[in-house]
Design an enzyme around this catalytic site. Structure first.
Site, PDB file in Angstrom:
ATOM      1  N   SER A   1      17.553  14.109  53.193  1.00 48.08           N
ATOM      2  CA  SER A   1      17.924  14.939  54.338  1.00 48.08           C
ATOM      3  C   SER A   1      16.662  15.214  55.145  1.00 48.08           C
ATOM      4  CB  SER A   1      18.606  16.215  53.830  1.00 48.08           C
ATOM      5  OG  SER A   1      19.095  16.978  54.891  1.00 48.08           O
TER       6      SER A   1
ATOM      7  N   HIS B   1      21.131  12.398  55.819  1.00 52.55           N
ATOM      8  CA  HIS B   1      21.756  13.301  56.790  1.00 52.55           C
ATOM      9  C   HIS B   1      21.169  13.025  58.166  1.00 52.55           C
ATOM     10  CE1 HIS B   1      22.621  16.414  53.391  1.00 52.55           C
ATOM     11  NE2 HIS B   1      23.447  15.399  53.371  1.00 52.55           N
TER      12      HIS B   1
ATOM     13  N   ASP C   1      22.974  19.229  48.789  1.00 59.07           N
ATOM     14  CA  ASP C   1      23.790  18.021  48.690  1.00 59.07           C
ATOM     15  C   ASP C   1      23.119  17.067  47.695  1.00 59.07           C
ATOM     16  OD1 ASP C   1      25.780  16.195  49.152  1.00 59.07           O
ATOM     17  OD2 ASP C   1      25.047  15.554  51.120  1.00 59.07           O
TER      18      ASP C   1
END
Lengths: 282, 197
Positions: free
Chosen positions: B11, B38, B131
């Site tokens: 991310s 992401h 996540d």
């Protein structure tokens, strides 16, 4: 020998999912057996975690005896994430490459397969209207999910989404102001009712139903990604047979004819935006 | 059988972290690598282009129903979840965001764990959320190998910390050493992963 819990569980879950989908098919005729396995497993496990049920086998029992629970599962299995003028370049290219050809026809039949709650159907209606084609067009908007079809027919959408839709509309080559096409009330908008004039909403299942007309355009976006390769091929065949010579097919920007058996039967209008044209048959 | 695939989740700071890892892998790296980074849903494919330019392995956006093949890195397209089927074909999905993310690292990891079981390596990199920790736990439960970027070397440490908290990971490795670790593991174990049969 490996007999650990994880692998054993996975094997059993795969079997249970097969039984569940078989049960739904035999009892109700909805056929999810050739949907993407990874996708179905996610949806089923998600429903299981929200329910009071302890296993997929219990879910199978539940769905056989409870029609309401079937509706819940149908909603889980059909992904209704959509937006107006989704992927604006798709509509822009459609205007530039497809519309000039459509303008040569006295009437135009458009099939929007898997239309969900209708946002993209109305997007196409707006586009055709702006191009002066709407009055000679018939749009068939179909989905297997009757609940979302009703929503589509209402043409009422949350006002919070309008900002994004306006942005999309502008990017898609829209010719006027997006605000011309809706009336806002409280926290919703209702689309201009004249957009509905040439749209017929109908219950049609891509997996189990067949050809119902000869189309100039078929739009089916982000539906095929939930199917396995065999089923994708079957649906491409259905689209191929439903298109006239020179008819256009538009699929989702990440979907492709490329890995299918039907690549040779179409010309590519835009590889990036996945617009294809059926070749003329002798 | 050896490892058949690697999945990576990243991310905040992921672009640079992915570059550092992927650029040390050889062109003929023998397993496919699937990545969920992401990224803004309006992005184009600049990340794939950038990584493909600087790496010896080939990097591209994953395509629907494409077979995951060795020597190839597949990135989840912006605004799509990336899943692997049991036959190694790639599936995309636009279903709802999971933990606010699409692509979601958990979605990729969980599907890959089911497709590859113990023949999978899962790696969680830098990020400012959690996540990937559920997915990494699943990989571990299916006896895959788990690697987490040492949080002290991460631009954002929350995601690696969450992963370390979620399961007993096999390696906690500084960013600059993960690429070489992969080369070593794949060279040593690919085609010769003994000890479980």
């Amino acid at each position: 020998m490996i007999h650990d819990r994880c692998l054993n569980n996975l094997e059993n879950e795969d079997l249970e999912i097969r039984f569940l989908l078989e049960a739904i098919f035999l009892k109700y005729g909805y056929d999810f057996r050739d949907y993407s396995k990874a996708h179905m497993k996610r949806r089923i496990m998600h429903r299981l975690s929200l329910s009071e049920l302890n296993s997929i086998s219990q879910m199978q029992h539940q769905v056989l005896y409870d029609r309401v629970f079937l509706e819940t599962l149908l909603n889980d299995f059909s992904i209704n994430v959509t937006e107006m003028f989704r992927d604006p370049p798709f509509y822009k290219t459609f205007r530039q490459e497809v519309v000039p050809v459509l303008k040569t026809y006295p009437f135009i039949k458009v099939w929007h397969a898997g239309c969900s709650s209708g946002e993209e159907v109305y997007s196409m209606a707006i586009l055709l209207k702006e191009e002066g084609l709407y009055e000679r067009t018939q749009i068939y908007a179909t989905d297997f999910n009757v609940e979302v079809l009703e929503k589509a027919q209402q043409a009422i959408y949350p006002i919070d989404d309008i900002k994004d839709y306006t942005y999309n509309y502008q990017k898609s080559g829209g010719l006027t102001s997006f605000a011309d096409y809706y009336i806002a009330r409280y926290d919703s908008v209702i689309l201009d009712h004249t957009l509905k004039k040439k749209i017929i909403f109908a219950d049609h299942n891509l997996v189990t139903d067949g050809v119902f007309g000869e189309m100039h355009v078929i739009i089916c976006r982000n539906v095929l990604i939930y199917f396995n390769k065999e089923l994708q091929n079957k649906v491409f065949k259905l689209f191929y047979e439903s298109l006239r010579n020179g008819g256009f097919l538009g699929v989702g920007t990440k979907e492709s004819l490329r890995f299918s058996d039907y690549m040779e039967k179409f010309d590519t209008i835009s590889e990036n935006l996945k617009i294809y044209q059926k070749k003329f048959e002798a | 059988m050896g490892y058949r695939a690697i999945v990576i989740g990243s991310s905040t700071g992921g672009m640079e972290a992915l570059r550092i890892i992927l650029e040390v892998l050889p062109k003929d790296f023998p397993v496919p690598i699937l990545v969920a980074q992401h990224i803004s849903s309006h992005s184009d494919n600049y990340l794939a282009k950038f990584l493909d330019n600087v790496c010896k392995v080939s990097v591209k956006e994953a395509e629907e129903k494409e077979k995951a093949s060795p020597g190839q890195v597949y990135l989840a397209p912006p605004n799509y979840h990336l899943l692997v089927e049991q036959d190694g074909l790639i599936s995309l999905s636009v279903e709802a965001r999971v933990s606010y993310a699409r692509p979601s690292i958990d979605v990729l990891f969980e599907s890959a764990a089911e497709a590859y079981n113990r023949d999978l390596i899962g790696i969680v990199l830098t990020g400012a959320n959690s996540d990937g920790s559920r997915g990494l736990k699943k990989i571990k439960e299916c006896h895959g190998l788990t690697i987490v970027q040492d949080p002290n070397t991460a631009l954002a440490e929350a995601m690696p910390r969450a992963a370390i908290g979620a399961t007993k990971v096999d390696y906690i490795t500084p960013l600059t050493e993960i690429g070489q670790l992969l080369n070593k593991i794949i060279k040593g174990k690919s085609g010769d992963k003994s000890g479980y049969e």
